[in-house]
Design a protein around this motif. Structure first.
Motif, PDB file in Angstrom:
ATOM      1  N   LYS A  16       0.815  -1.097   0.075  1.00 16.53           N
ATOM      2  CA  LYS A  16       0.086   0.064  -0.018  1.00 16.53           C
ATOM      3  C   LYS A  16       1.081   1.292  -0.105  1.00 16.53           C
ATOM      4  O   LYS A  16       2.089   1.216   0.074  1.00 16.53           O
ATOM      5  N   LYS A  17       0.107   2.642  -0.024  1.00 17.85           N
ATOM      6  CA  LYS A  17       0.835   3.777  -0.184  1.00 17.85           C
ATOM      7  C   LYS A  17       2.167   4.102   0.769  1.00 17.85           C
ATOM      8  O   LYS A  17       2.866   4.357   0.342  1.00 17.85           O
ATOM      9  N   ARG A 201     -14.432   1.478   1.465  1.00 18.48           N
ATOM     10  CA  ARG A 201     -13.903   2.749   1.507  1.00 18.48           C
ATOM     11  C   ARG A 201     -12.290   2.650   1.424  1.00 18.48           C
ATOM     12  O   ARG A 201     -11.782   1.600   1.863  1.00 18.48           O
ATOM     13  N   VAL A 202     -11.822   3.773   0.924  1.00 19.21           N
ATOM     14  CA  VAL A 202     -10.187   3.913   1.070  1.00 19.21           C
ATOM     15  C   VAL A 202      -9.850   3.787   2.652  1.00 19.21           C
ATOM     16  O   VAL A 202     -10.631   4.475   3.472  1.00 19.21           O
ATOM     17  N   GLU A 206      -4.632   6.153   4.314  1.00 17.67           N
ATOM     18  CA  GLU A 206      -4.260   6.014   2.708  1.00 17.67           C
ATOM     19  C   GLU A 206      -4.931   7.028   2.005  1.00 17.67           C
ATOM     20  O   GLU A 206      -4.463   7.530   0.902  1.00 17.67           O
ATOM     21  N   ALA A 207      -5.860   7.489   2.836  1.00 18.14           N
ATOM     22  CA  ALA A 207      -6.821   8.477   1.900  1.00 18.14           C
ATOM     23  C   ALA A 207      -6.362  10.102   1.369  1.00 18.14           C
ATOM     24  O   ALA A 207      -5.726  10.606   2.472  1.00 18.14           O
ATOM     25  N   ALA A 236     -12.693   9.214   2.381  1.00 16.39           N
ATOM     26  CA  ALA A 236     -12.734   8.303   3.580  1.00 16.39           C
ATOM     27  C   ALA A 236     -13.462   9.195   4.604  1.00 16.39           C
ATOM     28  O   ALA A 236     -13.324  10.345   4.717  1.00 16.39           O
TER      29      ALA A 236
END
Ligand code: FAD
Length: 331
Positions: A16-17, A201-202, A206-207, A236
């Motif tokens: 992930k990010k 949802r994100v 990370e949003a 988010a």
């Protein structure tokens, strides 16, 4: 050639990010120091190339897969142990971990077992100074900036989330596989069951955009308009602590000193007063928009944009305006 190691934490089968941010930070320091970047993945089984590809795309010269059957679930001690054994074996001068929940758990143990200097939650890459390195971090709930200095190597650092913008720096994927076993002591406690909260949802951390609301919304039945605004923005949702405490919203949405700390590009705070403990988790957001009917609400002091008005009037109109704007600009 020596390298900067990055813990490439895999979650839900992907990187992930926060991992891409850590690679970007590692790449920036590596280019300055003439080092390579190695992404280190801890796993119970080899991973397909397609899964590992993003690591090379974001600047890893090599991906090191540390595998062992006992590393199936995330066990902080076991992960820290195998990473420390690896670090001791190859002698990397720097090792970065994203400051995720898991990174926070692994980092301190790893630094002790690898006999490293530990830099917690830095938000810029360490800079050379004299015989050592200086690193910057946010301290005292966003009220101070602290510089830490060390002449010790290796350096293990956790990187504050959202402090580095992921940048592609593509190279060919190169994979090395190693087997390192955790110790029996590391496996004294292990997860036996994980029940995930279902959401489309994100994840909050990370949003890019977060729509958050507080006690000003009066009750859980009024969250529909918050959800609507979040939906049109692809955001988010978050909330203040008392809102989660009384059960209007789930606890995993609670942001602040005692909740999740976030720094999205855009944070929209609706009916939240802006108490210091709330700001501790959100004040480093890049843009803050505050909607509050009290012009004296402390949140306005840190806002980039403020709307003084009743949330029940402002939010639906804002949602409608954004929806119309998006429709007009979608071609
Ligand atoms: C040790 C400790 C740790 C804490 N940790 C956290 C934390 O992590 N996160 C956190 O959030 N809090 C935390 N708190 C609590 C914090 O101090 C505040 O009490 C809390 O943030 C207030 O939540 P709120 O802004 O939703 O509610 P309130 O302070 O009640 O504010 C509601 C706001 O809504 C506005 N409003 C009312 N009606 C409307 C309307 N119709 N339209 C628009 N605006 C309206 C009001 O003007 C007011 O500003 C902590 C406290 C302590 C002591």
């Amino acid at each position: 050639m020596s390298a900067i190691g990055i813990w490439a934490e895999i979650s839900d089968g992907r990187f992930k990010k926060p991992v891409l941010e850590a690679l970007t930070a590692g790449r920036a320091l590596a280019d300055k120091e003439g080092l390579a970047v190695w992404a280190v993945v801890v796993t119970n089984e080899p991973l397909p190339e397609a899964t590992l590809q993003p690591l090379a795309e974001y600047g890893a010269d090599k991906v090191v897969l540390i595998t062992h059957a006992d590393l199936k679930e995330f066990i902080p001690n076991a992960y820290a142990r195998v990473l420390s054994q690896y670090l001791r074996e190859v002698g990397l001068p720097f090792f970065f971990l994203p400051q995720t929940y898991n990174g926070r758990a692994v980092g301190p143990m790893l630094s002790i077992w690898a006999d490293a200097a530990f830099l917690s939650g830095i938000n810029a890459i360490p800079e050379k100074e004299g015989a050592g390195y200086k690193a910057r971090r946010i301290a005292y709930s966003n009220k101070a900036i602290e510089w830490i200095y060390t002449e010790h190597k290796p350096i293990v650092a956790t990187l504050r989330l959202n402090s580095f913008i992921p940048a592609k720096a593509s190279r060919p994927l190169q994979v090395e596989t190693k087997t390192i076993a955790p110790l029996a002591d590391d496996l004294r406690a292990r997860p036996v069951k994980v029940e995930k909260v279902a959401t489309d949802r994100v994840p909050l951390t990370e949003a890019e955009i977060v729509v958050s609301a507080g006690r000003g919304l009066k009750g859980p039945e009024n969250w529909g308009m918050v959800e609507e605004l979040a939906k049109v923005l692809g955001a988010a949702t978050a909330c203040s602590k008392p809102v989660a405490d009384v059960g209007w919203r789930p606890h995993h949405e609670h942001v602040g000193q005692t909740g999740i700390q976030i720094s999205p590009n855009l944070y929209i705070a609706i009916g939240i007063s802006g108490a210091i403990q709330h700001l501790a988790g959100v004040a480093s957001s890049k843009n803050i928009v505050v909607i509050n009917n009290d012009p004296e609400a402390p949140f306005f002091k840190v806002a980039d944009y403020g709307i003084v008005g009743d949330a029940f009037e402002v939010v639906p109109r804002l949602t409608e305006a954004i929806r119309r704007y998006k429709e007009q600009h979608s071609h």
